[in-house]
Motif scaffolding. Structure first.
Motif, PDB file in Angstrom:
ATOM      1  N   ALA A 127       0.817  -1.217   0.000  1.00  0.00           N
ATOM      2  CA  ALA A 127       0.000   0.000   0.000  1.00  0.00           C
ATOM      3  C   ALA A 127       0.851   1.267   0.000  1.00  0.00           C
ATOM      4  O   ALA A 127       0.346   2.363  -0.278  1.00  0.00           O
ATOM      5  CB  ALA A 127      -0.940   0.005   1.205  1.00  0.00           C
ATOM      6  N   THR A 147      -1.690   2.013  -5.999  1.00  0.00           N
ATOM      7  CA  THR A 147      -0.556   1.452  -5.265  1.00  0.00           C
ATOM      8  C   THR A 147      -0.392   0.002  -5.705  1.00  0.00           C
ATOM      9  O   THR A 147      -1.275  -0.559  -6.379  1.00  0.00           O
ATOM     10  CB  THR A 147      -0.784   1.483  -3.744  1.00  0.00           C
ATOM     11  OG1 THR A 147      -1.863   0.596  -3.423  1.00  0.00           O
ATOM     12  CG2 THR A 147      -1.055   2.899  -3.244  1.00  0.00           C
ATOM     13  N   ALA A 196      -0.703  -2.461  -3.794  1.00  0.00           N
ATOM     14  CA  ALA A 196      -1.826  -3.175  -3.160  1.00  0.00           C
ATOM     15  C   ALA A 196      -3.079  -3.107  -4.033  1.00  0.00           C
ATOM     16  O   ALA A 196      -3.823  -4.088  -4.129  1.00  0.00           O
ATOM     17  CB  ALA A 196      -2.107  -2.593  -1.774  1.00  0.00           C
TER      18      ALA A 196
END
Length: 148
Positions: free
Chosen positions: A71, A123, A125
Motif C-alpha cells: 500500500a 498502489t 496493493a
C-alpha cells in the motif's frame, strides 16, 4: 505511451512479491514464473533495490522481499523513476519548421501528464486487490504447465 520491458518486469516482480508477503523469494522462482531471463531480471532487481522497493538476502536461503507494504508503493512514482518524464517528442531535433504554430507537443505533454496522474491513483496493493488467490493460482498453473 509504451512502457519499457524493464518497467514491465519491475512491476511484475513487485506484484509477485506482494502475493507472498513475508516470504523470501528466489530470483529463479520469479524468472520461472514470468519466463524472464535471469540476467535481465538481475538488472531489474538491482534497480528495485536502489529504489528501496525490495531488499535482498544473500546465501543459500537468500532471495528478495518487498521492503515496504504494498500500500506504500505508488505505481505512478515507480513508473516515473523507471521511465523518466522526458517529453514524448523533441521538436528541436531536427528542428521542426511548424513548431511555432503547432500544438502537437502541448497535446502530448498533457496526455503524458494525464497518464502519470492516473497511475498516481494506484498502489501495488491496488494492483493485487482482492485477486491475490487468483493471481497465485494463475502463476502456479503457468509454472506447472511450463514444467511438463
Amino acid at each position: 505511451m509504451h512502457l519499457k520491458r524493464f518497467t514491465d518486469f519491475a512491476l511484475r516482480v513487485l506484484i509477485y512479491l506482494s502475493l507472498h508477503p513475508g516470504r523470501t523469494i528466489s530470483i529463479n522462482e520469479v524468472a520461472r514464473a514470468f519466463d524472464m531471463s535471469r540476467n535481465h531480471l538481475l538488472k531489474v532487481i538491482n534497480e528495485l533495490v536502489a529504489s528501496e522497493m525490495i531488499i535482498t538476502y544473500r546465501g543459500k536461503t537468500g532471495g528478495i522481499q518487498l521492503a515496504r507494504d504494498p500500500a506504500e508503493i505508488n505505481v505512478g512514482m515507480l513508473v516515473r523513476r523507471l521511465e523518466g518524464e522526458a517529453p514524448l517528442i523533441n521538436c528541436s531535433e531536427p528542428p521542426c519548421p511548424i513548431r511555432p504554430a503547432c500544438t502537437l507537443n502541448q497535446a502530448l505533454d498533457e496526455a503524458q501528464h494525464a497518464f502519470f496522474h492516473q497511475l498516481d491513483q494506484y498502489t501495488l496493493a491496488d494492483l493485487v486487490g482482492n485477486k491475490q488467490q487468483k493471481l497465485v493460482n494463475l502463476l502456479t498453473n503457468h509454472v506447472a504447465g511450463g514444467a511438463s
